[in-house]
Design an enzyme around this catalytic site. Sequence first.
Site, PDB file in Angstrom:
ATOM      1  N   GLU A  41       0.998  -1.474  -0.250  1.00 59.99           N
ATOM      2  CA  GLU A  41      -0.179   0.085   0.372  1.00 59.99           C
ATOM      3  C   GLU A  41       1.044   1.457  -0.192  1.00 59.99           C
ATOM      4  OE1 GLU A  41      -2.636   2.630   3.292  1.00 59.99           O
ATOM      5  OE2 GLU A  41      -2.844   0.143   3.360  1.00 59.99           O
ATOM      6  N   ARG A  45       0.847  10.229  -0.156  1.00 58.27           N
ATOM      7  CA  ARG A  45       1.245  11.116   2.018  1.00 58.27           C
ATOM      8  C   ARG A  45       2.694  12.559   1.245  1.00 58.27           C
ATOM      9  NH1 ARG A  45       1.094   7.699   7.248  1.00 58.27           N
ATOM     10  NH2 ARG A  45      -0.764   6.822   6.811  1.00 58.27           N
ATOM     11  N   THR A  69      -4.320   6.135   2.017  1.00 58.30           N
ATOM     12  CA  THR A  69      -4.997   7.642   2.942  1.00 58.30           C
ATOM     13  C   THR A  69      -5.466   8.235   1.031  1.00 58.30           C
ATOM     14  OG1 THR A  69      -2.352   7.356   3.547  1.00 58.30           O
ATOM     15  CG2 THR A  69      -3.489   9.640   3.881  1.00 58.30           C
ATOM     16  N   LYS A 129     -10.666  -1.506   6.670  1.00 54.40           N
ATOM     17  CA  LYS A 129      -9.376  -1.083   7.606  1.00 54.40           C
ATOM     18  C   LYS A 129     -10.097  -0.541   8.808  1.00 54.40           C
ATOM     19  CE  LYS A 129      -5.959   2.450   6.953  1.00 54.40           C
ATOM     20  NZ  LYS A 129      -5.317   3.041   6.254  1.00 54.40           N
TER      21      LYS A 129
END
Length: 207
Positions: A41, A45, A69, A129
């Site tokens: 993953e 960011r 994210t 998640k």
Amino acid sequence: MRAATDILEISPIIPVVVLDDAAHAVPLTQALQRGGIHTIEVTLRTPAALEAIERITGEVEGVTVGAGTITQPGQAKEAARAGAEYLVTPGSTDRLLDEVAETGLPALPGVSTVSEALRLAERGMRALKFFPAEPAGGVPYLKALSSPLPDLTFCPTGGITPDNAGRYLALPNVRCVGGSWLAPKEALGKGDWGHVEALARQAVSLG
């Protein structure tokens, strides 16, 4: 295309990585793969994230690449165009879920409460998640969810370490965990891919 539930079965640990340099993407992924991990993953960011996803999908076979994210409008489609094969969000607003759904990619939407989990279940989502796992209640919280929500499975992320990962993986409603310790910044900076491979092998043994 894989289903979201299938994503949870690829590896017991999903490496959650932050890449400042897209040049690290391929050797990092190859080291994880040698260690027995076949998914990664890449979190959105940093400015290098989308290029990193493009490089991995273009140069490494046998690894399923996710984009994490996902929080802002447009990010889901950008990640899909870069080649991401699944999407991960830290939370679950209606707008964000709609945007993710428009890509057609499997998703692991983030939840931290029972109400959020139920709302996603109403949308037909079964693989979620759990974030931030440790601050949100950790192993006891997820264990408590297994009885009233038996059809939901989770990937806990946030505060997961080699010391507590095994306790999460032992839960009936946990299929894998997300961990950032597999790509330490020091190892990335030095190009110490042997260390990353060793961490991956240790992580696989936890599952």
